[in-house]
Design an enzyme around this catalytic site. Structure first.
Site, PDB file in Angstrom:
ATOM      1  N   SER A 192       0.835  -1.209   0.000  1.00 39.37           N
ATOM      2  CA  SER A 192       0.000   0.000   0.000  1.00 39.37           C
ATOM      3  C   SER A 192       0.866   1.255   0.000  1.00 39.37           C
ATOM      4  CB  SER A 192      -0.980  -0.002   1.176  1.00 39.37           C
ATOM      5  OG  SER A 192      -0.279  -0.028   2.393  1.00 39.37           O
ATOM      6  N   GLU A 193       2.018   1.220   0.697  1.00 36.34           N
ATOM      7  CA  GLU A 193       2.937   2.350   0.671  1.00 36.34           C
ATOM      8  C   GLU A 193       4.388   1.900   0.683  1.00 36.34           C
ATOM      9  OE1 GLU A 193      -0.140   5.319   1.118  1.00 36.34           O
ATOM     10  OE2 GLU A 193       0.056   3.434   2.196  1.00 36.34           O
ATOM     11  N   THR A 194       5.205   2.653  -0.060  1.00 33.94           N
ATOM     12  CA  THR A 194       6.663   2.535   0.043  1.00 33.94           C
ATOM     13  C   THR A 194       7.182   3.891   0.507  1.00 33.94           C
ATOM     14  OG1 THR A 194       6.813   0.861  -1.694  1.00 33.94           O
ATOM     15  CG2 THR A 194       8.809   2.113  -1.220  1.00 33.94           C
TER      16      THR A 194
END
Length: 288
Positions: free
Chosen positions: A45-47
């Site tokens: 979902s996030e980096t």
């Protein structure tokens, strides 16, 4: 080129639960287009990308860093769980010696500190306002069907709609609710709502006692059908439940399938401390 990369499960102390984020440590400047390419490749979902702000900065000794967050599709202005993950990499892997880390982000300066086995994030607190049912009736129907809604609030700062289910329901009802968030997109096209929070008052008795409130969070407008554990949603939930319960210290549980726990403390400066544990599940290098 080699970039150290880590996967960290945030808001949990158990691997494979909580909310996973990838964290990249940038020793040198990274081409702008590579941020998105890496985030798309990591497909979480996030980096998060941690960068040095000055020549001579050091991941072990410096206390202030740049931080950016990318989904597989685009850069985002705020991400709580990936900030927790970034702080975890600096504190636990880089053995950063500072008591407080400051991240310079699109949402201003965010601070993270270690308190025992938790990492505490200092986040903005977002107020909610009563929302008229008629304006969002189709979206509510898509979210909870015919379930009884006890309260409806809107946070204009974050474009999140808070839907409180009746106190008569148990936590299991929220957990088992089948939500097809894809239907939200046809029910809400105005751009007013970008996230839906379903929430339920905690039960002071029974096997789950101890949690002040429960929630689930859906943001299909950002390509995220359901987010496992959401710091930014709790920046909204904290102000609502503090007012409802008359408490400044709360324990919250987000009952997605992976699940996660957040310790909440409203500050005197109009912000909120949200604390969570972490589990580091992957260490490696990106090579290209």
């Amino acid at each position: 080129m080699q970039i150290p990369v880590f996967t960290v499960d945030a808001f949990t102390n158990r691997p494979f639960s909580g909310n996973p984020a990838a964290v990249c440590l940038l020793e040198n400047d990274l081409d702008e287009d590579l941020h998105q390419k890496i985030a798309t490749e990591m497909n979480l979902s996030e980096t998060a990308f941690i960068r040095k702000l000055h020549p001579g900065d050091d991941f072990t000794k410096s206390s202030c860093f740049g931080l950016r967050w990318f989904t597989p599709a685009n850069e985002v202005p705020l991400c709580g769980h990936a900030t927790l993950a970034a702080a975890a990499v600096l504190f636990h892997i880089q053995k950063n010696t500072n008591s407080v880390l400051t991240f310079v982000t699109l949402s201003g300066e965010l601070k993270a500190r270690q308190v025992e086995d938790h990492i505490v994030l200092d986040l903005p607190l977002y107020l909610t306002y009563p929302q008229v049912l008629q304006e969002v009736a189709e979206l509510i129907k898509a979210a909870v069907g015919d379930m009884i809604v006890q309260d409806l609030r809107y946070s204009p700062d974050t474009k999140k709609l808070l839907v409180r289910l009746s106190d008569a329901y148990e936590r299991s009802v929220l957990e088992e609710l089948q939500v097809s968030a894809q239907h939200f997109l046809s029910a809400e096209k105005t751009g007013k709502v970008k996230g839906v929070i379903l929430t339920l008052k905690g039960n002071s008795s029974g096997k789950h006692k101890g949690h002040d409130f429960y929630s689930r969070y859906f943001a299909p407008w950002y390509g995220l059908l359901e987010d496992p554990v959401t710091g930014s949603a709790h920046a909204v939930l904290s102000s609502y439940w503090s007012e409802q319960l008359g408490k400044k210290e709360m324990l919250a549980f987000q009952c997605s399938r992976r699940g996660g726990e957040l310790k909440i403390s409203l500050r005197n400066d109009g912000r909120v401390d949200i604390a969570g544990q972490i589990a580091i599940v992957l260490k490696g290098n990106l090579t290209f």
